[in-house]
Design a protein around this motif. Sequence first.
Motif, short mmCIF file in Angstrom:
data_model
loop_
_atom_site.label_atom_id
_atom_site.label_comp_id
_atom_site.label_asym_id
_atom_site.label_seq_id
_atom_site.Cartn_x
_atom_site.Cartn_y
_atom_site.Cartn_z
N LYS A 2 0.72 -1.26 -0.04
CA LYS A 2 0.03 -0.02 -0.08
C LYS A 2 1.00 1.15 0.04
CE LYS A 2 -4.01 2.24 2.41
NZ LYS A 2 -4.79 2.19 3.71
N LEU A 3 0.61 2.37 -0.84
CA LEU A 3 1.56 3.23 -1.10
C LEU A 3 0.68 4.47 -1.74
CD1 LEU A 3 2.75 3.65 -4.09
CD2 LEU A 3 3.65 1.30 -3.58
N LYS A 4 1.32 5.78 -1.63
CA LYS A 4 0.83 6.91 -2.36
C LYS A 4 2.03 7.47 -3.10
CE LYS A 4 -2.20 9.46 -0.35
NZ LYS A 4 -2.77 10.39 0.47
N LEU A 35 6.41 -3.94 -9.50
CA LEU A 35 6.28 -2.96 -8.47
C LEU A 35 6.62 -3.26 -7.19
CD1 LEU A 35 2.87 -1.51 -9.68
CD2 LEU A 35 5.01 -0.75 -10.37
N LYS A 36 7.81 -2.75 -6.70
CA LYS A 36 8.26 -3.04 -5.19
C LYS A 36 8.37 -2.09 -4.19
CE LYS A 36 11.87 -5.87 -3.17
NZ LYS A 36 13.19 -6.69 -3.26
N ALA A 37 7.40 -1.79 -3.33
CA ALA A 37 7.40 -1.11 -2.16
C ALA A 37 8.27 -1.40 -1.14
CB ALA A 37 6.10 -0.71 -2.14
N GLU A 38 9.44 -0.41 -0.97
CA GLU A 38 10.22 -0.54 0.35
C GLU A 38 10.87 0.55 0.68
OE1 GLU A 38 12.95 -3.45 -1.04
OE2 GLU A 38 13.99 -1.76 -2.47
N GLY A 39 11.08 0.86 2.17
CA GLY A 39 11.32 2.16 2.68
C GLY A 39 10.34 3.18 2.28
N LEU A 60 5.21 7.48 -0.54
CA LEU A 60 4.95 7.15 0.63
C LEU A 60 4.23 5.91 0.85
CD1 LEU A 60 4.23 8.57 3.47
CD2 LEU A 60 2.07 9.33 2.72
N VAL A 61 5.05 5.07 1.51
CA VAL A 61 4.86 3.74 1.46
C VAL A 61 4.14 3.29 3.07
CG1 VAL A 61 5.76 1.18 1.75
CG2 VAL A 61 6.74 3.00 0.06
N GLU A 88 -3.00 6.52 -5.46
CA GLU A 88 -3.02 5.41 -4.32
C GLU A 88 -2.95 3.91 -5.12
OE1 GLU A 88 -5.96 5.90 -1.29
OE2 GLU A 88 -5.66 7.76 -1.32
N LEU A 89 -1.91 3.16 -4.51
CA LEU A 89 -1.79 1.74 -5.07
C LEU A 89 -1.99 0.97 -3.63
CD1 LEU A 89 1.16 2.12 -7.55
CD2 LEU A 89 -1.29 2.26 -7.95
N GLU A 90 -2.87 -0.27 -3.92
CA GLU A 90 -2.94 -1.16 -3.10
C GLU A 90 -3.26 -2.54 -3.47
OE1 GLU A 90 -5.77 -1.78 1.35
OE2 GLU A 90 -6.06 0.03 -0.09
N GLN A 91 -2.53 -3.25 -2.90
CA GLN A 91 -2.72 -4.61 -3.13
C GLN A 91 -3.07 -5.50 -1.89
OE1 GLN A 91 0.14 -7.52 -4.88
NE2 GLN A 91 -1.41 -8.71 -5.77
N PRO A 92 -4.34 -5.89 -1.50
CA PRO A 92 -4.56 -6.37 0.07
C PRO A 92 -4.13 -7.74 0.11
CG PRO A 92 -6.51 -6.12 -1.37
CD PRO A 92 -5.62 -5.61 -2.41
#
Length: 374
Positions: A2-4, A35-39, A60-61, A88-92
């Motif tokens: 989940k991120l913006k 897509l890899k959200a980290e930090g 903003l992760v 906003e991207l979100e994968q539950p």
Amino acid sequence: MKLKVDRTTLLKALAHIQSVAEKRNTIPILANVLLKAEGNTLVLTATDTEIMVVETIDALVQEEGATTVSAAILYDIVRKLRDGVDIELEQPGDDNPLHLRSGRFATSINTLDASNFSVMADKELSYRFKVSSKVLQGLIEHTRFAISTEETRYYLNGIYLHVSEGHMGKMLRAVATDGHRLARIETEVPEGAEEIPGIIIPRKTVYELYKLLDEAPETIQVALSDNLIEFVIGHVTLKSKLIDGTFPEYERVIPQNNDRILRVGKEDFSSSVARVAAISQERSCPVKLSLKKGLLTLIATSQEQGTAEEQLDEEYISYEAEEMEIGFQARYLNDITDQVEKDVEFSFSDSSSPALIKDIHNPSVLYVLMPMRV
């Protein structure tokens, strides 16, 4: 996950990434972007197994994670959103679609498991150096038009980059040829590149790299081995396999004793070629150059449409050698003169031998063009 993320920032990254993803591959995940959200970052990766681009942007992760979605679809959606908005991207969960929201717009995009996305393995790159982005851009600009598209001669499907002994000592050279024309440009060897092996950078890599250089920082980091090359351009890393082949001994086709010299302004010559070639709709329309002292006559003939002719006298050209006639494909002539800054010099031997073409104001470049029967 989940991120913006800012829409403009994401759009720019996707523009760099999406053309690398393989749209017509039998392996569906290669059409996707990882897509890899980290930090506090979102890392985007695309590959076709031969070339890979990785870009890191601020985000903003809220929940770290990774997934893959269609690069083309995500790019098209983000491109059509309004300027200045946040996304906003979100994968539950790993098996769920990726939810994208921006203002009153919302969509869900099918995903493929990130664990099945294969990135190019890190390998030891023995040679490392830095090069000016402007220099690298110039090497590509002056040679890419001559890259062959003939797949059977795969070793010509790229730019040959190597260190060679020139009249000013060791020089870094870029060369491309398709058998009809040859382009060569040289520059000072960057520190650390003196011993690099001769490598052939593939056509797709050349074009992807050139796009990235438009907004590049002043200095590019380059690392390479015998079969792999990596460019670090700010927050973007482009990694590519190299062509496994032997580039021909191109210096043997560069004329050394052409003594019939024609000098002409680039704009005058290019415009004349374009006008006479308009008599034919064929891309391979031949243009004959008829040369006399102080006079150049350009002639094109079409069996269906007729003949066109234009003369450039001593107000526009300089030619003091013997009379001669020689023919070239119009498109090839203009491909070369497009690279010239202001004035062009042609050196001829006879009507059946290759012409040597130089930019009078840029001695670092030269071109060779094979004639054709007219």
